[in-house]
Design an enzyme around this catalytic site. Sequence first.
Site, PDB file in Angstrom:
ATOM      1  N   ALA A 232       0.655  -1.188  -0.036  1.00  0.00           N
ATOM      2  CA  ALA A 232       0.127   0.051  -0.195  1.00  0.00           C
ATOM      3  C   ALA A 232       0.869   1.306   0.068  1.00  0.00           C
ATOM      4  CB  ALA A 232      -0.904   0.018   1.334  1.00  0.00           C
ATOM      5  N   ALA A 233       2.135   1.304   0.341  1.00  0.00           N
ATOM      6  CA  ALA A 233       2.862   2.517   0.678  1.00  0.00           C
ATOM      7  C   ALA A 233       2.972   3.247  -0.637  1.00  0.00           C
ATOM      8  CB  ALA A 233       4.126   2.252   1.196  1.00  0.00           C
ATOM      9  N   PRO A 234       2.828   4.697  -0.555  1.00  0.00           N
ATOM     10  CA  PRO A 234       2.625   5.432   0.416  1.00  0.00           C
ATOM     11  C   PRO A 234       1.494   5.905   1.016  1.00  0.00           C
ATOM     12  CG  PRO A 234       3.207   6.827  -1.364  1.00  0.00           C
ATOM     13  CD  PRO A 234       3.185   5.354  -1.787  1.00  0.00           C
ATOM     14  N   GLY A 235       0.236   5.013   0.139  1.00  0.00           N
ATOM     15  CA  GLY A 235      -1.133   5.423   0.698  1.00  0.00           C
ATOM     16  C   GLY A 235      -1.915   6.084  -0.432  1.00  0.00           C
ATOM     17  N   LYS A 237      -3.244   5.156  -3.220  1.00  0.00           N
ATOM     18  CA  LYS A 237      -4.520   4.253  -3.640  1.00  0.00           C
ATOM     19  C   LYS A 237      -5.321   4.126  -2.574  1.00  0.00           C
ATOM     20  CE  LYS A 237      -2.093   2.397  -7.507  1.00  0.00           C
ATOM     21  NZ  LYS A 237      -0.591   3.182  -7.170  1.00  0.00           N
ATOM     22  N   ASP A 255       2.179  -3.026   4.206  1.00  0.00           N
ATOM     23  CA  ASP A 255       3.439  -2.918   3.633  1.00  0.00           C
ATOM     24  C   ASP A 255       4.545  -3.417   4.714  1.00  0.00           C
ATOM     25  OD1 ASP A 255       4.727  -1.106   1.019  1.00  0.00           O
ATOM     26  OD2 ASP A 255       6.065  -1.317   2.695  1.00  0.00           O
ATOM     27  N   ASP A 282       4.407  -8.208   5.802  1.00  0.00           N
ATOM     28  CA  ASP A 282       5.004  -8.976   4.630  1.00  0.00           C
ATOM     29  C   ASP A 282       3.791  -9.630   3.755  1.00  0.00           C
ATOM     30  OD1 ASP A 282       6.018 -10.432   2.337  1.00  0.00           O
ATOM     31  OD2 ASP A 282       7.598 -11.286   3.542  1.00  0.00           O
ATOM     32  N   ASP A 312      -1.249  -3.525  -6.193  1.00  0.00           N
ATOM     33  CA  ASP A 312      -0.225  -2.899  -6.934  1.00  0.00           C
ATOM     34  C   ASP A 312       1.031  -3.330  -6.718  1.00  0.00           C
ATOM     35  OD1 ASP A 312      -0.012  -0.403  -8.524  1.00  0.00           O
ATOM     36  OD2 ASP A 312       1.099   0.424  -6.785  1.00  0.00           O
ATOM     37  N   CYS A 362       3.584  -0.248 -12.116  1.00  0.00           N
ATOM     38  CA  CYS A 362       4.019   0.827 -13.049  1.00  0.00           C
ATOM     39  C   CYS A 362       5.189   0.467 -13.848  1.00  0.00           C
ATOM     40  CB  CYS A 362       4.349   1.968 -12.006  1.00  0.00           C
ATOM     41  SG  CYS A 362       5.630   1.709 -10.759  1.00  0.00           S
TER      42      CYS A 362
END
Length: 458
Positions: A232-235, A237, A255, A282, A312, A362
């Site tokens: 999830a980082a940095p948040g 989404k 994360d 993890d 992601d 990405c």
Amino acid sequence: MSFFPKIIFQCEVEEYLTKVFRNNELITALGTQEAEKKYQSLLSHLSHPPAFTTVRVNTHLASVKHVKKLLFEEIQKQFKGLCVPVLEHPKLEDILLIPVIGPRLPKIQSYLFTTVLLNVLMISIFLCAVVKAGDLVSVYSDIEGKCKRGAKEFDGVKVFLGNGISELSRSEIFSSSGQLKGLGIRMIEPVYLSPSFDNVLPSNLFLQNLPSVVVSHILNPQPGEKILDMCAAPGGKTTHLAALMHDQGEVIAMDKIANKIKKIKQNAELLQLNCIKAFCYDGTKALSVEKREDKQEGPPFLPESFDRILLDAPCSGMGQRPNMVYSSTLKEVTSYQPLQRKLFTVAVKLLKPGGVLVYSTCTITLSENEEQVAWALKTFPCLQLHPQEPHIGGEGMKGAGLTLDQLKLLQRFDPSAVTLQGMDINSLQDSREDDLISLANKDCIGFFIAKFIKSNSK
């Protein structure tokens, strides 16, 4: 318009990518010449910034109309009356787009200050002449990273980035008394002109690349559901998912790096979103093999615990822009596919029957994108590819053995799909809004999205 040189890769990585973008399926479909042209165009685009800055409005706190008005006023103030439009995206109701003006060519000054260009312009390494605080300096990028710190002459490959005012003297910049923090050069004539968002409507705005916003809309979380954001980082989404749910339900963010979890919590607090619960864990170990305690909130989780899951995934990141040099080795690039499959396997088991799994990266490689989809469909018969809404990128890339119908269900944002061009004020005033939106949809970072539905049958 090609202003910066093409992105530089290590030789082994460049050879690997050349094979990827000249694979047999692609050559058969496009022809050798067209495939090569498309690949070279991609390399040029990666070193340039996207044509638009994408801003997501925190609709949990404010309306798009209200924030658009405030943002327009802020941009006119920063650009000293230069009339730059703020556009609403017709298919992404919480997105505002600001054109990036440039490239422009201000006059080069006598003093030089060079930087290494990563994904952002940072890391001061070179300054010639006796520079004092307040002096006008020209900023360059040493794109190969060969300039020695403190050198007064440098004949290597460098690219002009614009002019700025030095906030520190040369002696202060190269002081050995600890790491420097803060502003070294205040840019006043950048080659590409984009507004600063430092402390600008911090609770109402979130800077996010356009495809990253699309991902959350495709997952389409509903109020009251239980959602998992696995990496999830940095948040960005994570907070978007919570806003789309009207802060009703539960968004679990994971994360494995503690500082990144701290950042997620800070963003959630800043945007006043209370349904987010962030855990340092993890994702490959997030599936519980034993019965959980009733009051346990965090991971690991029992099978079939989530209505929707966003993966992601950690990736090679080759789609990020602007990036003039990519330093990862081939071993590092190819290390992501096994990790992504471990995470994907856990995600499938954690998803409820009938639930939605969205996988995204990405990056631009086949191995982390279309090949992962082909593997997933073969490995998990319970998964079916599903149409994406909105679908504003292109279809998937050939080369992984997927059918044409399957490729149409995927979404690949390919910056090479549009001619590289600059924008000035005159061209902006003469352009139709629909044409600008179309450009924004294509001239963004490289990105990939796949949406799966888990069938109810075991």
